[in-house]
Design a protein around this motif. Structure first.
Motif, PDB file in Angstrom:
ATOM      1  N   GLN A  37       0.833  -1.194   0.000  1.00 20.51           N
ATOM      2  CA  GLN A  37       0.000   0.000   0.000  1.00 20.51           C
ATOM      3  C   GLN A  37       0.873   1.251   0.000  1.00 20.51           C
ATOM      4  OE1 GLN A  37      -3.291  -0.243  -0.318  1.00 20.51           O
ATOM      5  NE2 GLN A  37      -3.126  -2.477  -0.269  1.00 20.51           N
ATOM      6  N   ILE A  89      -3.764  10.723  -1.457  1.00 19.58           N
ATOM      7  CA  ILE A  89      -3.631   9.814  -2.599  1.00 19.58           C
ATOM      8  C   ILE A  89      -3.312   8.418  -2.075  1.00 19.58           C
ATOM      9  CG2 ILE A  89      -2.508   9.453  -4.813  1.00 19.58           C
ATOM     10  CD1 ILE A  89      -3.939  12.108  -4.583  1.00 19.58           C
ATOM     11  N   SER A  90      -4.019   7.438  -2.589  1.00 17.23           N
ATOM     12  CA  SER A  90      -3.758   6.041  -2.237  1.00 17.23           C
ATOM     13  C   SER A  90      -3.549   5.237  -3.509  1.00 17.23           C
ATOM     14  CB  SER A  90      -4.910   5.452  -1.416  1.00 17.23           C
ATOM     15  OG  SER A  90      -6.112   5.449  -2.174  1.00 17.23           O
ATOM     16  N   ALA A  91      -2.668   4.259  -3.425  1.00 15.26           N
ATOM     17  CA  ALA A  91      -2.365   3.398  -4.573  1.00 15.26           C
ATOM     18  C   ALA A  91      -1.855   2.058  -4.055  1.00 15.26           C
ATOM     19  CB  ALA A  91      -1.334   4.047  -5.497  1.00 15.26           C
ATOM     20  N   ASP A 104      -2.614   2.796 -11.135  1.00 12.43           N
ATOM     21  CA  ASP A 104      -3.760   3.671 -10.876  1.00 12.43           C
ATOM     22  C   ASP A 104      -3.676   4.241  -9.457  1.00 12.43           C
ATOM     23  OD1 ASP A 104      -4.599   2.898 -13.356  1.00 12.43           O
ATOM     24  OD2 ASP A 104      -6.094   1.467 -12.625  1.00 12.43           O
ATOM     25  N   VAL A 105      -4.227   5.436  -9.301  1.00 12.89           N
ATOM     26  CA  VAL A 105      -4.269   6.064  -7.986  1.00 12.89           C
ATOM     27  C   VAL A 105      -5.681   6.593  -7.741  1.00 12.89           C
ATOM     28  CG1 VAL A 105      -1.834   6.689  -8.037  1.00 12.89           C
ATOM     29  CG2 VAL A 105      -3.540   8.318  -8.844  1.00 12.89           C
ATOM     30  N   THR A 106      -6.012   6.768  -6.456  1.00 16.04           N
ATOM     31  CA  THR A 106      -7.294   7.323  -6.034  1.00 16.04           C
ATOM     32  C   THR A 106      -7.040   8.549  -5.177  1.00 16.04           C
ATOM     33  OG1 THR A 106      -8.334   5.144  -6.055  1.00 16.04           O
ATOM     34  CG2 THR A 106      -9.451   6.865  -4.825  1.00 16.04           C
ATOM     35  N   LEU A 126       4.439   9.289  -3.369  1.00 12.35           N
ATOM     36  CA  LEU A 126       3.691   8.246  -2.677  1.00 12.35           C
ATOM     37  C   LEU A 126       4.660   7.437  -1.831  1.00 12.35           C
ATOM     38  CD1 LEU A 126       1.291   7.026  -5.512  1.00 12.35           C
ATOM     39  CD2 LEU A 126       0.925   8.819  -3.803  1.00 12.35           C
ATOM     40  N   ALA A 137       2.833  10.617  -8.351  1.00 11.04           N
ATOM     41  CA  ALA A 137       1.503  10.691  -8.971  1.00 11.04           C
ATOM     42  C   ALA A 137       1.255  12.096  -9.505  1.00 11.04           C
ATOM     43  CB  ALA A 137       0.419  10.312  -7.969  1.00 11.04           C
ATOM     44  N   ARG A 164     -10.413   9.185  -9.468  1.00 10.13           N
ATOM     45  CA  ARG A 164      -9.338   8.273  -9.847  1.00 10.13           C
ATOM     46  C   ARG A 164      -8.509   8.887 -10.965  1.00 10.13           C
ATOM     47  NH1 ARG A 164      -8.994   3.161  -8.333  1.00 10.13           N
ATOM     48  NH2 ARG A 164      -8.032   2.542 -10.288  1.00 10.13           N
ATOM     49  N   ALA A 169       0.245   7.248 -11.704  1.00  7.36           N
ATOM     50  CA  ALA A 169       1.490   7.251 -10.934  1.00  7.36           C
ATOM     51  C   ALA A 169       2.524   6.400 -11.648  1.00  7.36           C
ATOM     52  CB  ALA A 169       1.259   6.726  -9.515  1.00  7.36           C
TER      53      ALA A 169
END
Length: 362
Positions: A37, A89-91, A104-106, A126, A137, A164, A169
């Protein structure tokens, strides 16, 4: 609350299958080959007045710090903008990802922005759990909804505060896992079970024609690798092997949504169920007591309370020997059981020993 019951049924108690075939890749994973993560904090610009308000201080501070790194010195107190928003940002970094791989990132709003529609995420590092940067990202956001507000009237579709960025990234640092010169690898079952572990080891040894797999415990199976063996080819053959599983009988209960899932491997014993209810309602209302014209009294508010009780008739369910899950379904539907009723009945059956399954409450 309306109950949603999902059942996996069979023709009879003696016909309930105790095993099923599944590929090893669907029920186990290779130790060390896993996702990681990633998380970061950045700003989104280019919004049409739907960004964070001035009451949210940290987006302005982030913008001032970003401008300072670019050689522009502007005090944070003098910045007045509503076209930017602070986001987290999470990926997910997949296994064997190398520098240059796109993921992909959110992006999710961290402030009080109304919508991220039309925004552009500026370059955001990230970080992994070890605090190191693994990806960068940046890019335009894709929002699956919108929010429009005109003269106090608001219409919103889905959640416009989350967006999204497909392939937004680029991996800068990979998590290395060298499969060469490995003497052993381990399979980790998703659900711990000694019989399933023995079945997996036996199927692997039969498929490969040599004693390669050995069971360590109810979840772990070690694979011995011969010198010079092609490890990816070995893992491909192992993961495509079909094995017999012996899943546990489970009843999944989610009281918040009223969902009950009962598997076909659940065994029912003879039982008689009496289910009823006593409803008591206490209603209070207030009346104004007005004195007569010639009286010296004052106006008072008097509380009036009424109590009513209603005892519902008892509903009876009888499950005889050889009863199936389908019989239980029909009986519960007959008495019109609600979600809470079903949950209470299942817990009572478990306590009485009439339900041979594990109840898991979500």
């Amino acid at each position: 609350m309306a109950a949603l019951l999902i059942f996996s049924t069979s023709a009879g108690a003696t016909d309930i299958p105790t095993t099923k075939l599944a590929r090893i890749k669907d029920i186990a994973s290779i130790e060390g080959i896993r996702d990681n993560q990633l998380v970061g904090y950045g700003i989104v610009v280019g919004l049409q007045g739907t960004g964070d308000s001035q009451q949210t201080a940290f987006p302005i501070q982030t913008l001032a710090a970003t401008l300072l790194r670019m050689g522009v010195s502007v005090p944070a107190s003098s910045i007045r903008v509503q076209n930017l928003a602070a986001v987290f940002i999470s990926a997910t970094l997949p296994p064997f990802a190398q520098p240059g791989t796109k993921i992909d990132v959110t992006a999710s709003s961290a402030g009080d922005a109304r919508s991220l529609e039309g925004g552009l995420l500026l370059m955001t590092p990230l970080y992994g759990a070890d605090g190191k940067i693994y990806a960068q990202a940046q890019g335009p956001l894709v929002v699956g909804g919108y929010a429009v507000s005109v003269n106090g009237n608001t219409k919103q579709v889905n959640h416009p505060n989350t967006a999204r960025i497909p392939f937004g990234a680029i991996v800068e640092r990979g998590v290395s896992l060298d499969l060469r010169d490995r003497h052993s690898l381990s399979l980790m079952l998703n659900d711990a079970d000694f019989r399933s572990a023995e079945s997996v080891a036996g199927a692997i040894n039969h498929n490969l024609g040599r004693p390669t797999a050995s069971v360590i415990d109810s979840r772990r199976i070690d694979l011995a690798i011969q010198p010079g063996e092609d490890v990816p080819e070995l893992l491909a053959r192992v993961e495509s092997t079909e094995v017999s599983l012996f899943p546990r009988a489970k009843v999944i209960v989610n009281e918040r949504t009223g969902t009950v899932v009962i598997g076909g491997t659940v065994v029912l014993q003879p039982v008689s169920i009496l289910h009823g209810g006593l409803a008591i309602n206490v209603v209070s209302h207030f009346e104004i007591s007005q004195p007569s014209f010639s009286s010296t009294g004052t106006t008072q508010i008097v509380r009036q309370t009424s109590v009513s009780a209603q005892d519902k008739p008892v509903n009876r369910i009888e499950l005889k020997e050889g009863a199936t899950v389908d019989d239980l379904v029909r009986s519960l539907q007959t008495i019109g059981a609600t979600a809470r009723d079903v949950i209470s009945i299942l817990q009572a059956m478990k306590s009485a020993g009439a339900l041979e399954a594990e109840i898991e409450v979500l």
